[in-house]
Design a protein around this motif. Structure first.
Motif: not given
Ligand SMILES: Cc1cc2nc3c(=O)[nH]c(=O)nc-3n(C[C@H](O)[C@H](O)[C@H](O)COP(=O)(O)OP(=O)(O)OC[C@H]3O[C@@H](n4cnc5c(N)ncnc54)[C@H](O)[C@@H]3O)c2cc1C
Ligand code: SF4
Ligand code: SF4
Lengths: 142, 667
Positions: B479-504
């Motif tokens: 969680e960041d200071k604005d209460s946004n959420i960051t999800v670290r996820v690897e797309d196992t189909l493409t092997n890309n790693i995302y740091n997905l920034e989300l509000d909810l």
């Protein structure tokens, strides 16, 4: 049975509702087990008479298993409590008869616990193989 | 051997088959290759033929088939058999079939003996055919020695009380109650909450049609309350159940609402005046608030107020406001004693709670919520009037992510798939995109599971709507200071790693067996499956029966499933249960205990052993009420003189089996 490996004979008293069902589930799941077990089905673990157990030893059992539903799950309310009380008494008897404690075992196994049932059979068989034939086994029995 | 005397006057005298002249027929089943592929069935049958008492021994491909059963009946005639032994599968599924078969062949059904050489032999010794064959022979030998000693028994017919008890009024229980009621029987429908409806009442829309949940459920709830054959008992719980099929007695506790349900109109004037406001956990998942006196939700049935005494300050504001003088703070709990013939259990489930383990930051970060909380946030009559906001700052979220399988398909949590979470995430994601077309929606999943009609199409629709799918289970959520959420996820189909920034971030939580279901399960002695839900009698052929005659389970209490499936099971329970009600009679177990009056010394040790009060002592004489005896045999073990014997499991029968487990040299 292979000639060189001794296979013990184990009598298991199973209640109709849970542990017998557990043995069935083990079968359905194809959980391979040693062929040492001879199951005797009773309606409730509370029906297992110490006399049945002692008889099994006197006839030649290398181990005897008392099994039933988990405490709280008895189909007949509390038959397994009574089984446990009788088991405690039997434990004492077994010691006095000079048998190793591993030869008498109690286990609660539900109808869904096939894997547990199979593991139990494997474990007990391995333990008894270590011990060798029961000292109470009559001459000439297998 | 001394013949057992019959002990009650009413009991029919049964002629005891001479144990000294057994004529046993042995039928060894190959079960196709299930047994025949491992066990040499011919050898087993040949061995059986050499044993004392066996006059006929044969092998069948499928003994339970029509042909196999005819063969048994014919052999009974041809060889004048008085005992039949089948060595095949488990008595749990086939004993009743073979008992009926030998009965049709002219034998008492209890002169049948079953030996299980499939589950307990061929299937668990597949690798060792020789041992399997040997063991099968020995099991058959044990069975034959027991068969020689079997005695005929009579099962008693008992009348069935023509009323049903349904426990739990979610969508499955409502359906069961309506179906039983429509077949003309009285139903008591017991619900622990102040309103019926269950989880479905909380949902916004329902997949795969996205129709409004309460719009289809509401009318059904009203139908339940209007049905003259249904007696609704809300805010009530079953405390005690005794008896047996056809004759159950249940004690139901009615919790005090502190509101007179007969005069309250549900107008809500009291609610307006109540000064106490607390979070509404019961219906709104803690998002909205409710008063100390409240009506559970606008469509509640019955639409009546209820007081939460744990927060009420006794100010009397509600009493003053109530025009019908319905409020009574002195109200106490009451009890009903019900007599019913059958019981249907539909107590549903709980959603998995990620709070204690802080799965994906739940409970730590405000903007991580569960799927059920989202349902309430999307619901037009929910706490936000359907406006999607994020908890931290009540602003509409733009970037929303779903994590699938939270609590499900996880060896550390629950191994099973909860079945409906993929579908509800697809649904809620669509609803969000429809309402807020400029939102970005991500679904992070392991697999998407969408079987059944229109479900796969529903998935396609979600993709067409621009919902983005990432195949992978997130590793870290921050969680960041604005209460946004960051999800670290690897797309196992493409092997890309995302740091997905989300509000909810929404966790698609699964179903778990609820504590209140567990209480009912223990009360009734229904078996528990490995996943914690209640266990059916047979996974394929008896999906809503239990191993207890007259008790049925349906809906999520039996295991996770969606609404259509829950409703089908509700109907199935009704159909299975009304068989008993329609027949008006049921036969109880023929296996009970008998006392040998000559040996009984009247010590009474057996009496307290029986948990069903089947035994009593009058003037030093033991009385047995056969209808109460369930045939466990516990009392027989306690009897110091051996006067009590359990039919079908007599000591001599058990000991014969024990003895023949062993071979003596020279025998
Ligand atoms: C977030 C979410 C979204 C969903 N969306 C959908 C959807 O769109 N479509 C779909 O088909 N399915 C959906 N489902 C699944 C759906 O909720 C279930 O299939 C359905 O509610 C099952 O109904 P039920 O009657 O078996 O259980 P429940 O709804 O749980 O009802 C059980 C009832 O029994 C009562 N009860 C419990 N214990 C006792 C007791 N001891 N005594 C008396 N009463 C008791 C409870 O209070 C409750 O009223 C969703 C599930 C979740 C979690
Ligand atoms: S208790 Fe009285 S005021 Fe409250 S809802 Fe019922 S009728 Fe209305
Ligand atoms: S067999 Fe069980 S149920 Fe029957 S009288 Fe004995 S203890 Fe009671």
């Amino acid at each position: 049975m292979t000639d060189n490996e001794w296979e013990p004979k184990i009598v298991a008293f199973c209640c109709n509702w849970c542990s017998y069902g557990g043995a069935d589930t083990a079968g359905m799941g194809r959980f391979q087990q040693p062929s040492s077990l001879r199951i005797i089905r009773v309606m409730c673990s509370g029906r297992i008479d110490p006399m049945h157990v002692l008889n099994a030893f006197l006839e030649g059992a290398d181990a005897v298993l008392v099994t039933g539903c988990h405490i709280g799950d008895c189909h007949y309310v509390n038959g397994n409590y009574k089984a446990e009380v009788r088991y405690r008494f039997l434990e004492e008897m077994v010691r006095e008869l000079g048998l190793e404690p591993e030869r008498l075992q109690l286990n609660w196994i539900s109808a869904s616990e096939g894997e547990k049932f199979a593991n139990f059979v494997r474990d007990v068989t391995a333990q008894v193989k270590q011990l060798g034939p029961s000292p109470l086994k009559p001459e000439g029995v297998n | 051997m001394a013949q057992e005397e019959s002990i009650t006057e009413t009991e029919e005298f049964i002629e005891t088959e001479e144990a000294s002249d057994p004529r046993i027929g042995v039928f060894v089943c190959e079960c196709g290759v299930n047994i025949g592929g491992v066990v040499n069935c011919r050898a087993v049958a040949d061995y059986a033929a050499t044993l004392p008492g066996v006059v006929h021994s044969t092998v069948n491909k499928y003994t339970c088939s029509d042909a196999g059963q005819s063969e048994i009946k014919q052999a009974i005639m041809e060889y004048d058999l008085n005992r039949v032994l089948v060595a095949s599968c488990t008595p749990k599924t086939h004993e009743s079939i073979f008992r009926a078969c030998v009965e049709e062949g002219g034998l008492n059904p209890y002169l049948f003996e079953f030996v299980n050489i499939r589950e307990h032999c061929s299937w668990i010794h597949m690798q060792d055919k020789e041992s399997a064959t040997m063991k099968a022979s020995e099991l058959v030998r044990m069975g034959i020695s027991r068969a020689r000693l079997l005695e005929p028994l009579q099962s008693t017919e008992v009348p069935v009380t023509n009323r049903a008890l349904v426990i739990g009024a979610g969508v499955a229980g409502m359906q069961a109650a309506l179906d039983i009621a429509d077949m003309g029987y009285k139903v008591y429908l017991v619900e622990k909450n102040p309103s019926i409806g269950g989880k479905m009442a909380q949902l916004d829309k329902t997949f795969p049609t996205n129709d409004c949940s309460i719009c289809i459920l509401g009318p059904k709830m009203v139908e339940v309350s209007r049905n003259r054959n249904i007696e609704l008992m809300t805010y009530s719980e079953v405390e005690e159940v005794n008896g047996y099929v056809g004759n159950f007695k249940a004690k139901v506790r009615h919790k005090p609402r502190f509101v007179d349900i007969t005069t309250c109109t549900g107008c809500g004037l009291c609610v307006q005046k109540c000064p106490i406001e607390v979070p509404d956990f019961e219906f709104n998942e803690g998002i909205g608030t409710r008063k100390a006196i409240y009506v559970p939700f606008p469509q509640a049935v019955p639409l009546r107020a209820v007081v939460d005494r744990s927060v009420c300050i006794d100010c009397g504001a509600c009493s003053k406001a109530c025009e019908s003088h319905s409020i009574n703070m002195e109200q106490e709990e009451t009890f009903s004693d019900l007599e019913v013939g059958v019981i249907v259990v539909t107590t549903g489930y709980d959603v998995y709670n990620p709070e204690p383990t802080h799965d994906f930051g739940y409970g730590l970060y405000d903007n991580v919520i569960t799927g059920m909380e989202l349902e309430r946030l999307l619901n037009a009559s929910g706490p936000t009037m359907g406006k999607l906001v994020r908890p931290s700052d009540v602003r509409p979220p733009k970037r929303i992510g779903f994590i699938q399988c939270v609590g499900s398909r996880d060896k550390k949590r629950n191994r099973y798939c909860s079945g409906f979470c993929c579908m509800y995430a697809l649904k809620d994601a669509q609803l969000i995109r429809e309402k807020y077309p400029d939102s970005e929606v991500y679904i992070m999943y392991m697999d998407i599971r969408a079987p059944f009609r229109n479900y796969e199409e529903f998935y396609d629709r979600a993709r067409d709507m621009g919902i983005k799918f990432i195949r992978g289970k997130p590793g870290r959520v921050t969680e960041d200071k604005d209460s946004n959420i960051t999800v670290r996820v690897e797309d196992t189909l493409t092997n890309n790693i995302y740091n997905l920034e989300l509000d909810l971030l929404v966790l698609s939580v699964g179903a778990v067996a609820s504590e209140s279901s567990e209480r009912v399960r223990q009360l009734l002695k229904v078996s528990r499956a490995a996943d914690g839900f209640m266990m059916e009698a047979h996974p394929k052929l008896k999906p809503v029966d239990t191993t207890l005659d007259g008790i049925f389970i349906g809906g999520v209490t039996q295991g996770p499933k969606d609404i259509p499936y829950s409703v089908s099971q509700g109907s199935a329970c009704a159909a299975r249960a009304t068989r008993y009600l329609a027949q008006g009679k049921a036969s109880t177990e023929g296996i009970t205990v008998d006392v040998d009056r000559d040996t009984c010394v009247g010590c009474g040790i057996c009496v307290p052993m029986c948990p069903f009060q089947a035994l009593s002592m009058t003037d030093g004489k033991l009385e047995i009420i056969k209808a109460l005896c369930k045939g466990c045999g516990t009392c027989a073990v306690a009897c110091p003189t051996g006067a009590l014997q359990q039919d079908h499991f007599k000591n001599n029968q058990i000991l014969a089996q024990v003895r023949s487990a062993f071979i003596f040299e020279g025998e």
